[in-house]
Design a protein around this motif. Structure first.
Motif, PDB file in Angstrom:
ATOM      1  N   GLN A  24      29.957  28.572  39.670  1.00  0.00           N
ATOM      2  CA  GLN A  24      31.072  29.047  40.777  1.00  0.00           C
ATOM      3  C   GLN A  24      32.119  29.664  40.353  1.00  0.00           C
ATOM      4  OE1 GLN A  24      30.194  29.209  43.772  1.00  0.00           O
ATOM      5  NE2 GLN A  24      28.455  27.722  44.156  1.00  0.00           N
ATOM      6  N   ARG A  46      34.598  36.592  50.304  1.00  0.00           N
ATOM      7  CA  ARG A  46      34.940  36.125  49.140  1.00  0.00           C
ATOM      8  C   ARG A  46      35.057  36.971  47.869  1.00  0.00           C
ATOM      9  NH1 ARG A  46      35.613  30.979  46.492  1.00  0.00           N
ATOM     10  NH2 ARG A  46      34.813  31.015  44.217  1.00  0.00           N
ATOM     11  N   LYS A  47      33.546  37.718  47.963  1.00  0.00           N
ATOM     12  CA  LYS A  47      33.531  38.945  46.980  1.00  0.00           C
ATOM     13  C   LYS A  47      34.665  39.598  46.927  1.00  0.00           C
ATOM     14  CE  LYS A  47      29.593  41.787  45.456  1.00  0.00           C
ATOM     15  NZ  LYS A  47      29.461  40.862  44.196  1.00  0.00           N
ATOM     16  N   ARG A  49      34.888  27.008  45.783  1.00  0.00           N
ATOM     17  CA  ARG A  49      35.667  26.705  44.779  1.00  0.00           C
ATOM     18  C   ARG A  49      36.913  27.520  44.692  1.00  0.00           C
ATOM     19  NH1 ARG A  49      37.839  30.469  40.885  1.00  0.00           N
ATOM     20  NH2 ARG A  49      35.576  31.643  40.936  1.00  0.00           N
ATOM     21  N   GLU A  54      30.271  22.023  38.037  1.00  0.00           N
ATOM     22  CA  GLU A  54      28.950  22.337  38.604  1.00  0.00           C
ATOM     23  C   GLU A  54      27.853  22.190  37.826  1.00  0.00           C
ATOM     24  OE1 GLU A  54      29.600  23.171  41.771  1.00  0.00           O
ATOM     25  OE2 GLU A  54      31.499  24.057  41.619  1.00  0.00           O
ATOM     26  N   HIS A  72      34.173  28.589  37.880  1.00  0.00           N
ATOM     27  CA  HIS A  72      35.360  27.637  37.511  1.00  0.00           C
ATOM     28  C   HIS A  72      36.048  28.169  36.312  1.00  0.00           C
ATOM     29  CE1 HIS A  72      34.846  24.224  40.314  1.00  0.00           C
ATOM     30  NE2 HIS A  72      33.733  24.776  40.506  1.00  0.00           N
ATOM     31  N   ARG A 128      45.792  27.907  36.937  1.00  0.00           N
ATOM     32  CA  ARG A 128      46.132  27.279  35.738  1.00  0.00           C
ATOM     33  C   ARG A 128      47.060  28.151  34.868  1.00  0.00           C
ATOM     34  NH1 ARG A 128      40.003  25.783  36.150  1.00  0.00           N
ATOM     35  NH2 ARG A 128      40.091  23.487  35.862  1.00  0.00           N
ATOM     36  N   THR A 132      40.485  36.796  38.669  1.00  0.00           N
ATOM     37  CA  THR A 132      39.763  36.384  37.256  1.00  0.00           C
ATOM     38  C   THR A 132      40.831  36.011  36.111  1.00  0.00           C
ATOM     39  OG1 THR A 132      39.654  38.682  36.415  1.00  0.00           O
ATOM     40  CG2 THR A 132      37.731  38.066  37.450  1.00  0.00           C
ATOM     41  N   LYS A 133      40.163  35.263  35.097  1.00  0.00           N
ATOM     42  CA  LYS A 133      41.242  35.001  34.072  1.00  0.00           C
ATOM     43  C   LYS A 133      41.756  36.068  33.410  1.00  0.00           C
ATOM     44  CE  LYS A 133      41.488  32.079  30.005  1.00  0.00           C
ATOM     45  NZ  LYS A 133      40.766  31.214  28.896  1.00  0.00           N
ATOM     46  N   LYS A 134      41.252  37.034  33.173  1.00  0.00           N
ATOM     47  CA  LYS A 134      41.435  38.393  32.603  1.00  0.00           C
ATOM     48  C   LYS A 134      42.712  38.862  33.200  1.00  0.00           C
ATOM     49  CE  LYS A 134      38.416  41.045  30.604  1.00  0.00           C
ATOM     50  NZ  LYS A 134      37.130  42.141  30.882  1.00  0.00           N
ATOM     51  N   GLU A 148      33.516  35.821  30.583  1.00  0.00           N
ATOM     52  CA  GLU A 148      33.460  36.003  32.301  1.00  0.00           C
ATOM     53  C   GLU A 148      32.902  37.279  32.589  1.00  0.00           C
ATOM     54  OE1 GLU A 148      37.502  35.890  34.049  1.00  0.00           O
ATOM     55  OE2 GLU A 148      38.244  36.912  32.476  1.00  0.00           O
ATOM     56  N   ASP A 149      32.411  37.532  33.920  1.00  0.00           N
ATOM     57  CA  ASP A 149      32.106  38.552  34.460  1.00  0.00           C
ATOM     58  C   ASP A 149      33.342  39.310  35.346  1.00  0.00           C
ATOM     59  OD1 ASP A 149      31.918  37.632  36.877  1.00  0.00           O
ATOM     60  OD2 ASP A 149      29.800  37.820  37.027  1.00  0.00           O
ATOM     61  N   ASP A 150      33.209  40.533  35.725  1.00  0.00           N
ATOM     62  CA  ASP A 150      34.070  41.118  36.580  1.00  0.00           C
ATOM     63  C   ASP A 150      34.483  40.133  37.973  1.00  0.00           C
ATOM     64  OD1 ASP A 150      34.003  42.969  34.984  1.00  0.00           O
ATOM     65  OD2 ASP A 150      32.988  44.301  36.215  1.00  0.00           O
ATOM     66  N   GLU A 151      33.594  39.213  38.221  1.00  0.00           N
ATOM     67  CA  GLU A 151      34.274  38.344  39.318  1.00  0.00           C
ATOM     68  C   GLU A 151      34.485  36.992  38.923  1.00  0.00           C
ATOM     69  OE1 GLU A 151      30.989  38.467  42.065  1.00  0.00           O
ATOM     70  OE2 GLU A 151      31.695  40.406  42.882  1.00  0.00           O
ATOM     71  N   GLY A 152      34.625  36.744  37.639  1.00  0.00           N
ATOM     72  CA  GLY A 152      34.980  35.315  37.289  1.00  0.00           C
ATOM     73  C   GLY A 152      34.167  34.538  36.873  1.00  0.00           C
ATOM     74  N   SER A 182      42.018  29.613  41.270  1.00  0.00           N
ATOM     75  CA  SER A 182      41.997  28.463  40.143  1.00  0.00           C
ATOM     76  C   SER A 182      42.435  28.934  38.763  1.00  0.00           C
ATOM     77  CB  SER A 182      40.661  27.756  39.899  1.00  0.00           C
ATOM     78  OG  SER A 182      39.747  28.674  39.451  1.00  0.00           O
ATOM     79  N   HIS A 183      41.939  30.411  38.599  1.00  0.00           N
ATOM     80  CA  HIS A 183      42.755  30.909  37.135  1.00  0.00           C
ATOM     81  C   HIS A 183      44.006  31.104  37.277  1.00  0.00           C
ATOM     82  CE1 HIS A 183      38.513  31.098  35.649  1.00  0.00           C
ATOM     83  NE2 HIS A 183      38.041  31.662  37.072  1.00  0.00           N
ATOM     84  N   LEU A 187      37.548  38.131  44.669  1.00  0.00           N
ATOM     85  CA  LEU A 187      37.151  37.707  43.102  1.00  0.00           C
ATOM     86  C   LEU A 187      38.036  38.226  42.112  1.00  0.00           C
ATOM     87  CD1 LEU A 187      33.866  36.056  43.845  1.00  0.00           C
ATOM     88  CD2 LEU A 187      35.930  34.769  43.074  1.00  0.00           C
ATOM     89  N   PRO A 188      37.587  39.653  42.109  1.00  0.00           N
ATOM     90  CA  PRO A 188      37.947  40.781  41.070  1.00  0.00           C
ATOM     91  C   PRO A 188      39.533  40.514  40.615  1.00  0.00           C
ATOM     92  CG  PRO A 188      36.521  42.055  42.425  1.00  0.00           C
ATOM     93  CD  PRO A 188      36.915  40.578  43.073  1.00  0.00           C
ATOM     94  N   TYR A 237      34.142  29.319  29.348  1.00  0.00           N
ATOM     95  CA  TYR A 237      34.968  30.361  28.614  1.00  0.00           C
ATOM     96  C   TYR A 237      36.203  30.098  28.303  1.00  0.00           C
ATOM     97  CZ  TYR A 237      35.759  32.434  33.342  1.00  0.00           C
ATOM     98  OH  TYR A 237      36.184  32.697  34.716  1.00  0.00           O
ATOM     99  N   GLY A 294      38.091  21.892  43.872  1.00  0.00           N
ATOM    100  CA  GLY A 294      36.911  21.963  44.661  1.00  0.00           C
ATOM    101  C   GLY A 294      35.320  22.269  43.976  1.00  0.00           C
ATOM    102  N   LEU A 295      34.313  22.244  44.710  1.00  0.00           N
ATOM    103  CA  LEU A 295      33.113  22.178  44.119  1.00  0.00           C
ATOM    104  C   LEU A 295      32.208  23.058  45.113  1.00  0.00           C
ATOM    105  CD1 LEU A 295      32.367  18.574  43.551  1.00  0.00           C
ATOM    106  CD2 LEU A 295      32.331  20.209  41.639  1.00  0.00           C
ATOM    107  N   GLY A 296      31.132  24.057  44.580  1.00  0.00           N
ATOM    108  CA  GLY A 296      30.399  24.643  45.288  1.00  0.00           C
ATOM    109  C   GLY A 296      31.079  26.048  45.759  1.00  0.00           C
ATOM    110  N   ILE A 297      30.574  26.539  46.690  1.00  0.00           N
ATOM    111  CA  ILE A 297      30.714  27.789  47.176  1.00  0.00           C
ATOM    112  C   ILE A 297      32.299  28.243  47.528  1.00  0.00           C
ATOM    113  CG2 ILE A 297      28.472  28.454  48.101  1.00  0.00           C
ATOM    114  CD1 ILE A 297      29.751  28.378  51.042  1.00  0.00           C
TER     115      ILE A 297
END
Lengths: 66, 422
Positions: A11, B125-126, B371, A57, A13, B379, B133-135, A26-30, B375-376, B129-130, A17, B366-369
């Motif tokens: 998922q 959600r998609k 999440r 997970e 998290h 953190r 990301t951590k980056k 990570e990919d482009d969506e994390g 979170s990044h 997401l970009p 990584y 959280g867990l599952g879809i």
């Protein structure tokens, strides 16, 4: 040893990584990605186990080679 | 190119007040936590862990008649099972209150994607997401670090500071204002919006509607400003975003902005505050982290486990018998990630804070879809906030433990945290 990620469970998290950046990216969506072919280099077994045991997970599969 | 006129008219005009279900507001001391729990009473806010531990032992899926009826699972395995089971549990409301939105608000919900169910959830959600990301969030680290230093510069000469009010809260407020492209000086308004959304769940319904109206008035003002003057930020991104070949519904744009603003602030503010509270009352851990800064990433995960700020909620879709209890359609489930994180069946020495805990499969995000999409970012903010604090203020302690206050409700963290730093 080889590492794999079950994409149905991952998922994004990012614990793998974060903890073991030599083995995972990570990919482009994390979502987590296996770096390269997933073969764990000598001495990297511990990093692989740390990543697997911290994935919330349980998405990381360690394949022990015979 | 056509003019974007989606936000010229207030998208709420002409909408009927959603019907939904309201129920009697029940407040006051809890008689028995197994049959009458309430996450907004002072006893829970002050220290929920002994209550959760007690319930896990004697009644692992507790019940309440408050909030129109709901359940509280305290075992990790039950919390995880519900988080994964989107077939029987809906996210169409995720704040346990005295109002349930109508069923036809699903699968989008008021604040997508946290309020969304599959299959719409995945697509909404998609879109986000970009950016998270951590980056991508790493690009904000330098500014966050400089901001943390500026907050500590402001402590100059003080012997006692409020680490929740004067430090923790400002960090996510500034980061979210930057990401959304809102004026940084609007921080005090964000605090009001957060308190209204998360802590005011037992207010009269008219008051809650008026409070949410103020938040959406503010968001509409920001959206219109961005339509007129597009910028490189998340607000312009959402205004321009497309789903299924069309621009988003105005209510989707505003709902997602509301989510990012509320969920992006209170949560991280709580995590930073709880971590500093722990270190202030545990000199051995504080001294070890100052001496071994490399331990911080591991310690931080332990703070997230032990003091997980966020509890979610679900609504039961249909009547069913579930793991020994009879759940009714539209019963609430309070999905306590904090309780799951302290289940001894899942964690060794679950009730102890062990800052070098190596295996830590906690569920704070959280867990599952669902999440936590941030979170990044959370953190990064938590790590930078603690690094800067420990570097600048290595010696500190609670000024007076009896004055520490905690937010009630589903996001728990210190709201008053007086620390002696001089």
């Amino acid at each position: 040893m080889k590492v794999q990620i079950d994409p149905e469970r991952c998922q994004g998290h990012g614990r793998c990584y974060d903890l073991s950046p030599d083995l995972f990216t990570e990919d482009d969506e994390g979502y987590g990605q296996v770096a390269g072919d997933g073969v764990v280099p000598a001495g990297g077994e511990r990093a692989a186990r740390v990543a697997a045991s911290n994935c919330p997970e349980k998405a990381i599969v360690l394949v022990e080679e015979a | 190119m056509t003019v974007d006129d989606r936000f010229v008219r207030d998208f709420r005009e002409g909408q009927e007040e959603p019907l939904g279900t309201r129920n009697e507001i029940i407040t006051g001391p809890v008689s028995d936590w197994a049959t009458d729990f309430s996450h907004v009473e002072p006893e829970w806010a002050a220290d929920p862990y002994p209550i959760q531990d007690d319930l896990r032992g004697r009644c692992p899926i507790a019940h309440t008649e408050r909030f129109g009826g709901g359940w509280l699972p305290t075992r990790y395995e039950d919390v995880a099972a519900i988080a994964y089971d989107t077939e029987h549990f809906s996210s169409r409301a995720i704040i346990m209150s005295n109002y349930r939105p109508p069923r036809d608000i699903a699968p989008v919900g008021a604040v997508p994607p946290i309020s969304s169910d599959p299959p719409f959830h995945h697509d909404a959600r998609k879109l986000l997401l970009p950016a998270f990301t951590k980056k991508e969030v790493a690009k904000r680290e330098e500014a966050a670090r400089a901001f943390c230093h500026s907050l500590i510069d402001g402590f100059e000469g003080a012997e006692i500071v409020d680490a929740a009010r004067d430090y923790a809260q400002h960090i996510p407020m500034r980061v979210m204002a930057d990401m959304l492209g809102f004026p940084p000086e609007d921080g005090p308004r964000f605090r009001e919006f957060v308190e209204h959304a998360l802590e005011g769940v037992n207010l009269p319904p008219e008051q809650r509607v008026a409070n949410m109206g103020e938040l959406f008035d503010y968001l509409l003002e920001q959206i219109r400003d961005h339509v007129a003057d597009p910028r490189d930020d998340l607000t312009t991104y959402l205004i321009d975003a497309e789903l299924y070949g069309r621009k988003l519904e105005p209510s989707h744009v505003a709902g997602t902005m509301a989510l990012l603003l509320i969920a992006g602030i209170d949560t991280t503010w709580s995590a930073i505050g709880a971590s500093l509270w722990h270190l202030a009352k545990t000199p051995a851990d504080r001294e070890r982290l100052v001496a071994e800064p490399g331990l911080l990433p591991t310690a931080m995960e332990e703070f997230l486990r032990a003091y997980a700020p966020v509890t979610m909620a679900r609504l039961v879709k249909d009547d069913m018998h579930w793991r020994g209890v009879d759940m009714k359609a539209d019963d609430w489930v309070l999905l306590s990630f904090p309780a799951a994180n302290r289940d001894p069946a899942q964690f060794d020495r679950a009730d102890e804070v062990i800052i070098d805990r190596e295996i830590n499969r906690h569920a704070a995000f959280g867990l599952g879809i669902h999440r936590c999409v941030g979170s990044h970012l959370a953190r990064m903010e938590l790590r930078v906030a603690l690094e800067v604090w420990l570097e600048r203020v290595p010696v500190f302690g609670l000024a007076d433990p009896s004055t520490v206050t905690w937010a009630p409700g589903q996001v728990r963290g210190p709201r008053t945290l007086s620390l002696r730093i001089g």
